[in-house]
Design a protein around this motif. Structure first.
Motif, short mmCIF file in Angstrom:
data_model
loop_
_atom_site.label_atom_id
_atom_site.label_comp_id
_atom_site.label_asym_id
_atom_site.label_seq_id
_atom_site.Cartn_x
_atom_site.Cartn_y
_atom_site.Cartn_z
N VAL A 327 0.87 -1.18 0.00
CA VAL A 327 0.00 0.00 0.00
C VAL A 327 0.90 1.23 0.00
N PHE A 328 0.46 2.30 -0.64
CA PHE A 328 1.28 3.49 -0.76
C PHE A 328 0.39 4.68 -1.07
N LEU A 329 0.94 5.87 -0.91
CA LEU A 329 0.19 7.07 -1.27
C LEU A 329 0.57 7.52 -2.68
N ALA A 330 -0.37 8.17 -3.33
CA ALA A 330 -0.14 8.83 -4.62
C ALA A 330 -1.27 9.82 -4.82
N ILE A 331 -1.14 10.64 -5.84
CA ILE A 331 -2.18 11.63 -6.14
C ILE A 331 -2.63 11.49 -7.59
N ARG A 332 -3.88 11.89 -7.84
CA ARG A 332 -4.43 11.93 -9.20
C ARG A 332 -4.79 13.38 -9.50
N PRO A 333 -3.87 14.13 -10.12
CA PRO A 333 -4.13 15.55 -10.36
C PRO A 333 -5.28 15.77 -11.32
N ASN A 334 -5.94 16.93 -11.18
CA ASN A 334 -7.01 17.24 -12.13
C ASN A 334 -6.41 17.81 -13.42
N ASN A 335 -7.24 18.30 -14.32
CA ASN A 335 -6.75 18.70 -15.64
C ASN A 335 -5.91 19.98 -15.62
N LYS A 336 -5.83 20.63 -14.46
CA LYS A 336 -4.93 21.78 -14.31
C LYS A 336 -3.72 21.43 -13.44
N GLY A 337 -3.58 20.15 -13.12
CA GLY A 337 -2.47 19.72 -12.27
C GLY A 337 -2.70 19.99 -10.80
N ARG A 338 -3.93 20.30 -10.42
CA ARG A 338 -4.24 20.56 -9.01
C ARG A 338 -4.44 19.24 -8.25
N GLY A 342 -6.28 15.43 -2.69
CA GLY A 342 -5.23 15.10 -1.73
C GLY A 342 -4.54 13.78 -2.06
N ARG A 343 -3.75 13.31 -1.10
CA ARG A 343 -3.02 12.05 -1.25
C ARG A 343 -3.93 10.89 -0.88
N GLU A 344 -3.96 9.90 -1.76
CA GLU A 344 -4.88 8.77 -1.61
C GLU A 344 -4.11 7.48 -1.37
N THR A 345 -4.81 6.43 -0.93
CA THR A 345 -4.17 5.15 -0.65
C THR A 345 -4.38 4.19 -1.81
N PHE A 346 -3.27 3.77 -2.42
CA PHE A 346 -3.25 2.83 -3.54
C PHE A 346 -2.70 1.48 -3.07
N ILE A 347 -2.84 0.48 -3.93
CA ILE A 347 -2.27 -0.84 -3.65
C ILE A 347 -1.75 -1.43 -4.95
N LEU A 348 -0.66 -2.20 -4.86
CA LEU A 348 -0.11 -2.94 -6.00
C LEU A 348 0.42 -4.28 -5.51
N PRO A 349 0.36 -5.31 -6.35
CA PRO A 349 1.08 -6.54 -6.01
C PRO A 349 2.58 -6.30 -6.06
#
Length: 586
Positions: A327-338, A342-349
């Protein structure tokens, strides 16, 4: 004499009964006076294109698993149970805790820090408070530990414990070391250690952002580090000659007799990454892997579709299928890079078939979907499981037992909310307004999509210009929008105001509030308030007497609701808000 006593007794009883009737009438009237708002409905609808364009198949699930401001995840497994915690800063209660059996379906079971005695954030800035909680299980005493840094109340590094995360956590135990981002490690022999981020030794700082990872032996009986056992195990990062910045968020794992130290490196924004080191002993020396970083999005083009950025601050766990996951944090910016969500919780194998773990596809553009582990069914949003994708949340405030997603700022929500006898959320207004660095009377829900719609129904009759109630988009006390009903003279008005601070925070540089628009409004009947956001474009609408929605103020920019504009570490919060200290005048 006997008659007199009886007479006196009955007179006193009748007098008390009369007082009780008066008190009950007074209490009933005081429940919802005119200047106390009642919110009878709240509807949140997400509408992100990424989910519309990538519908789930039966054996898939979405990542992030926690949308919106749920950063700095840490995860632990005991048997078939997984528990995950995230940072909460000055939100109250603090440290949301989630439970899962399969790493796909998550239920929030409460908050780790749910009492004022545990969380001293009354005068803290939004991005102070709780940083980077780490949850660990000690099999030797069958106890869960949550260790963190509380940047408030003079607490610093601290730990709380429990035998059962479903039943609450103990009191705060202060720990005697500096730095941030502590994590506990319990070795097979029963010994315990704390690793954390710290400053270099005095006089040895080489550049701005130069940090170290330090380890201490930990006394499990006394619950504190053992004096004199501290040691620097990483200086700067993977390669000090390259001047790496902000090595932090360390975790130690043991596999096949080797010790692995995993850390975030590069700061929490564009250069964020995850790196790994190996050693034969928990106290080092640690050698970096030759293929670092093992997770990052920093080398990828900015024009890619469905961008995910700032990936890092990870934690590893073995899944139910015997495979590792991170699990880790990352962000998904909007179309203006905003960065309004905030920082969200993702997961990867994670592939750990070789010497070092590597996040699968963690160095190429992250995808919005993953295959579920074998035998796992995605119960997205059903039976109390946390929703993902485009979802709708509807709340009618029928009782005081609100969903855990509803939070306050700097103090318990119970201090200002109640349920009206006829139903609806009553917010008893504080004199503190939304710009105060104090507890505020606002009940918040995280923004969880770049494109969303929020509608609420409000019954409210302000008594003076000091009264205001409505909706707020809240990045911090210094960056926010207020959309509410107030009074001017004998007229009621609806008003939209933007607050922002120009330049860095410093004495004398107070945030400035601008009235964007206002209009007279009829409050005899409930008013509907609405926010419609399409990436960086926000519209504030209202409806009276059940009529069509009218816009107030046109389309405004969501820039001040973004982390990379306002600073700090949180995402936008949408609040049901009231104050008796209003200073926004139409």
């Amino acid at each position: 004499m006997k008659y007199t006593k009886q007479f006196t007794f009955w007179m006193l009883m009748m007098f008390a009964a009369c007082l009780n009737v008066v008190a009950q009438k007074s209490k009933k009237k005081a429940t919802t006076p005119g200047n106390v708002p009642v919110f009878t409905q709240f509807v949140y609808k997400g509408n992100d294109a990424v989910y519309n364009e990538n519908p789930l198949k039966e054996d898939e699930f979405y990542t992030p698993i926690l949308q919106g401001c749920y950063p700095d995840p840490s995860i632990v497994r005991r048997g078939d149970d997984y528990f995950l915690v995230v940072s909460s800063f000055s939100m109250f209660p603090g440290v949301p805790i989630f439970h899962s059996k399969d790493l796909v379906n998550w239920k929030q079971i409460g908050h780790v820090l749910d009492r004022p005695s545990q969380l001293k954030v009354e005068t803290a800035g939004v991005s102070s408070g709780i940083y980077a909680p780490a949850i660990t299980y000690n099999p030797h005493n069958e106890t869960f530990y949550m260790i963190t840094t509380q940047i408030a109340g003079g607490i610093g590094n601290m730990v709380v414990k429990t035998k059962d995360p479903f039943k609450g956590w103990g009191d705060v135990i202060k720990l005697n070391f500096n730095g941030i981002d502590p994590s506990l490690f319990f070795d097979d022999d029963g010994k315990a250690y704390v690793v954390h981020n710290d400053a270099p030794d005095p006089g040895k700082e080489l550049y701005n952002g130069h940090r170290v990872i330090k380890i201490w032996e930990y006394d499990v009986e006394k619950d504190d580090v053992i004096p004199g056992t501290d040691k620097i195990i990483v200086d700067g990062g993977v390669d000090l000659s390259q001047k790496p910045i902000w090595i932090e968020a360390p975790h130690i794992y043991k596999k096949n007799g080797k010790y692995y130290l995993m850390c975030a490196e590069g700061g929490t924004a564009d250069w964020h990454s995850e790196v790994i080191f190996i050693s034969d002993h928990p106290k080092g020396p640690y050698k970096p892997a030759p293929n670092n970083p093992i997770l990052t999005q920093r080398y990828l083009g900015k024009d890619r579709k469905n961008r995910v950025e700032w990936a890092g601050h990870a934690d590893l766990v073995e899944g139910p299928d015997g495979k590792y996951y991170g699990v880790f944090l990352a962000i998904r910016p909007n179309n203006k890079g905003r960065v309004n969500t905030g920082r969200e919780t993702f997961i990867l194998p994670v592939d750990w078939s070789g010497t070092f773990p590597v996040f699968e596809n963690g160095l190429i553009p992250l995808k919005p979907k993953l295959p579920t582990p074998a035998g796992v069914k995605n119960l997205n949003g059903k039976d109390g499981y946390f929703p993902n994708g485009n979802f709708t949340i509807e709340e009618h405030f029928k009782n005081i037992n609100l969903d855990y997603r509803w939070i306050a700022m700097r103090g318990p929500r119970e201090n200002f909310i109640s349920i009206a006898p006829q139903g609806g959320l009553v917010i008893n207004p504080f004199e503190n307004n939304i710009k105060a660095q104090k507890p505020v009377s606002a009940l918040f829900h995280r923004q969880q999509h770049n494109s969303f719609e929020v509608t609420t129904t409000l019954k409210y009759a302000p008594q003076s210009e000091k009264d205001l109630a409505g909706l707020v988009c809240y990045q911090s006390e210094a960056f926010n929008y207020v959309f509410g009903i107030t009074k001017k003279g004998n007229e009621n008005y609806i008003v939209l105001a933007r607050t922002e601070r120009k330049g860095p925070p410093r004495p004398g540089n107070a945030p400035q509030t601008t009235i964007i628009a206002s209009a007279p409004i009829d409050v005899k009947n409930p008013v509907q308030l609405q926010i419609v956001a399409d990436h960086d474009d926000y519209k504030f609408n209202y409806s009276v007497n059940g009529g069509a929605f009218q816009n107030l103020g046109g389309t405004v920019s969501g820039d001040i609701l973004s982390t990379n504009v306002a600073g700090g570490f949180t995402g936008n919060l949408i609040g049901l808000y009231a104050t008796s200290g209003n200073d926004i005048l139409p």
